[in-house]
Design an enzyme around this catalytic site. Structure first.
Site, mmCIF file in Angstrom:
data_model
loop_
_atom_site.group_PDB
_atom_site.id
_atom_site.type_symbol
_atom_site.label_atom_id
_atom_site.label_comp_id
_atom_site.label_asym_id
_atom_site.label_seq_id
_atom_site.Cartn_x
_atom_site.Cartn_y
_atom_site.Cartn_z
ATOM 1 C CB CYS A 125 -6.375 -27.825 100.515
ATOM 2 S SG CYS A 125 -5.245 -29.167 100.698
ATOM 3 C CE1 TYR A 130 -26.837 -26.553 86.032
ATOM 4 C CE2 TYR A 130 -28.665 -27.176 87.453
ATOM 5 C CZ TYR A 130 -28.138 -26.516 86.074
ATOM 6 O OH TYR A 130 -29.208 -26.206 85.478
HETATM 7 N N1 LLP Z 1 -32.328 -22.973 80.564
HETATM 8 C C1 LLP Z 1 -31.503 -22.013 80.721
HETATM 9 C C2 LLP Z 1 -31.205 -20.826 79.467
HETATM 10 C C3 LLP Z 1 -30.420 -21.910 81.772
HETATM 11 O O1 LLP Z 1 -29.630 -21.032 81.620
HETATM 12 C C4 LLP Z 1 -30.547 -23.056 82.594
HETATM 13 C C5 LLP Z 1 -29.948 -22.840 83.681
HETATM 14 C C6 LLP Z 1 -31.692 -24.053 82.491
HETATM 15 C C7 LLP Z 1 -32.465 -23.845 81.414
HETATM 16 C C8 LLP Z 1 -31.985 -24.871 83.402
HETATM 17 O O2 LLP Z 1 -32.278 -24.471 84.784
HETATM 18 P P1 LLP Z 1 -32.599 -25.636 85.785
HETATM 19 O O3 LLP Z 1 -33.852 -26.139 85.545
HETATM 20 O O4 LLP Z 1 -31.698 -26.630 86.138
HETATM 21 O O5 LLP Z 1 -32.648 -24.705 86.984
HETATM 22 N N2 LLP Z 1 -24.929 -24.287 88.599
HETATM 23 C C9 LLP Z 1 -26.349 -23.572 89.367
HETATM 24 C C10 LLP Z 1 -27.656 -23.527 88.397
HETATM 25 C C11 LLP Z 1 -27.157 -22.825 87.314
HETATM 26 C C12 LLP Z 1 -28.265 -22.815 86.234
HETATM 27 C C13 LLP Z 1 -27.947 -22.217 84.849
HETATM 28 N N3 LLP Z 1 -28.703 -22.066 83.869
HETATM 29 C C14 LLP Z 1 -26.599 -24.508 90.614
HETATM 30 O O6 LLP Z 1 -25.994 -25.456 90.648
HETATM 31 O O7 LLP Z 1 -27.600 -24.186 91.166
#
Ligand code: LLP
Length: 445
Positions: free
Chosen positions: A368, A396
């Site tokens: 909604c 995510y």
């Molecule tokens: N290391 C740290 C300290 C982090 O904060 C993050 C992600 C990663 C590694 C991994 O990042 P990646 O490789 O997955 O980009 N919810 C958001 C993404 C938030 C990421 C938070 N931290 C989305 O859906 O795009």
């Protein structure tokens, strides 16, 4: 050996189409998966995860001591922990729930890194009690808390300090973290002070190294080159001004994946290779020993592996010509479009050969909110009853899913070699009532 970099492709590496025009993933017919497990369904392709890990590791093969920590916040459950371990990766966790999941999967504590900008006593205590878990300390007062809890438990905490390098990747502002006004980490100016405090507490704190993470869904190498420069300088400064020697450098995660044809991220093996070469180069130039290099990809490991299957429900055409097709999921299983205006690529999994129509259709969810749009203007001849697959939903989606509108979370199946196995059960309506309690005075009517 040929290196495949799954993040360059929108579809999982095992995706194919059979003679009936059905989408197959991991050798499983998605039409059959929808029949067997229901929809919405998260399908996770094991081969894509394996290839992604292999690609990142292959770029690190010339570095003396490098490790990849999978960022569990992208997608974590017991089966994922087991797979991550089988692949020889460590784990980055950020909450009691994540570290508990890792512990229950028998993940070796020495390969777990605990992150978070506001860890509570319970999380830190749990980590210290597990043993060799590394704690990535975000700020000064947290360092004090870790030291106090380590003293109480009678263990020495192994810590890294998280710094904010002032580097911003070109990504959505909600998922940038490296800028100087970020809520994460220590400003560079306060690093010497906090590092010397760690040294003063050396009975309970062992300072292993530094960490930074610039943000997520980054496509280019430049910001990573900048943080290598900055962090190498930090290692040098701390050694020269305070005599502090550190052995670990954690440069975070953040490499993006292709969600649509407009996305052109760097290949995984290139990303890790260029970073490793730069670290070796800068540390050698500064006459510093090469530290253990840690990278923390989440999305790049699991994002492309995930596909969400939805059943198309009602279709409507508005007087202005706008066409909406509603599916049986939406923002509760994938909050990324409504949160970050994220874009995805859909297909008709049950009719992959359907011709491209002249007029687009907007695929919306069933929740909604007007913002519950999964894909705007998709050129798909999709209609009621079709099975819709949305690619790139491995990261995510489950981890940010909600029970909005009192809806249970979908099931997740891991597919490989023609087999599909449940790794997350679908939440039932009974599950939704599990935590409900009714005060007695509301029961007598
Ligand atoms: N290391 C740290 C300290 C982090 O904060 C993050 C992600 C990663 C590694 C991994 O990042 P990646 O490789 O997955 O980009 N919810 C958001 C993404 C938030 C990421 C938070 N931290 C989305 O859906 O795009």
């Amino acid at each position: 050996m040929q290196v495949i970099s799954p993040n360059l492709s929108i579809r999982p590496v095992s995706a194919s189409v059979n003679e009936d025009g059905h989408l197959l993933i991991g050798g499983c017919d998605t039409v059959q998966l929808a029949e067997d497990f229901g929809t919405p369904l998260w399908v996770l392709d094991e081969r894509t995860i394996r290839e992604a890990a292999r690609a990142i590791l292959s770029g690190l093969s010339n570095y003396p001591d490098a490790r990849v920590l999978y960022a569990g916040k992208a997608f974590l459950c017991l089966a994922m922990c087991r797979l991550v371990r089988q692949l020889g990766l460590g784990l980055d966790v950020v909450s009691l729930g994540e570290i508990y999941t890792a512990a229950r999967s028998n993940f070796p504590p020495e390969h777990i890194y605990l992150h978070g900008n506001n860890k509570c006593e319970e999380e830190i205590t749990f980590a210290l009690q597990l043993g060799e878990v590394k704690i990535v300390v975000d700020n000064d007062s947290e360092l004090e808390m870790v030291s106090r809890l380590a003293e109480r438990i009678g263990r020495k905490a192994k810590v890294l300090l998280r710094v904010t390098p002032g580097v911003e990747p070109d990504t959505h502002h909600y998922i940038r973290t490296g800028q100087t006004d970020s809520k994460f980490g220590l400003p560079l100016e306060s690093l010497p002070q906090v590092a010397s405090r760690a040294r003063e507490n050396s009975r309970f704190i062992e300072l292993l190294g530094l960490h930074c993470h610039i943000g997520s869904q980054a496509h280019d190498i430049e910001p990573y080159m900048e943080i290598v420069d900055i962090l190498a300088e930090c290692f040098l400064d701390l050694r020269q001004s305070l005599g502090i020697e550190m052995t670990q450098l954690d440069l975070g995660g953040g490499l993006g994946i292709a969600y649509t044809e407009d996305d052109e991220p760097l290949a995984l093996n290139e990303w890790s290779r260029l970073i490793a070469e730069a670290v070796m180069d800068r540390f050698t130039t500064h006459n510093l020993p090469c530290p253990t290099l840690l990278l923390e990809p989440g999305r790049a490991i699991v994002g492309t592996a995930g596909v969400t299957l939805y059943r198309a429900g009602h279709c409507k055409e508005l007087p202005g010509g706008i066409r909406y097709l509603a599916v049986d999921g939406g923002m509760a299983d994938n909050p990324r479009p409504v949160t970050y205006q994220a874009r995805y690529t859909p297909v008709i999994a049950s009719r992959m050969h359907a011709p491209r129509p002249q007029i687009p259709v907007t695929i919306v969810g069933k929740y909604c909110e007007s913002g519950d749009i999964i894909v705007k203007d998709a050129y798909l001849a999709a209609t009621t009853g079709d099975l819709i697959a949305v690619f790139g939903t491995g990261a995510y989606n489950y981890s940010m899913a909600s029970n909005y509108n009192r809806t249970g979370r979908p099931a997740c199946v891991l597919v490989a070699d023609g087999r599909a196995e449940i790794i997350l059960e679908r939440e039932s309506t009974a599950d939704l009532l599990r935590q409900d309690r009714v005060p007695a005075r509301l029961l007598n009517d």
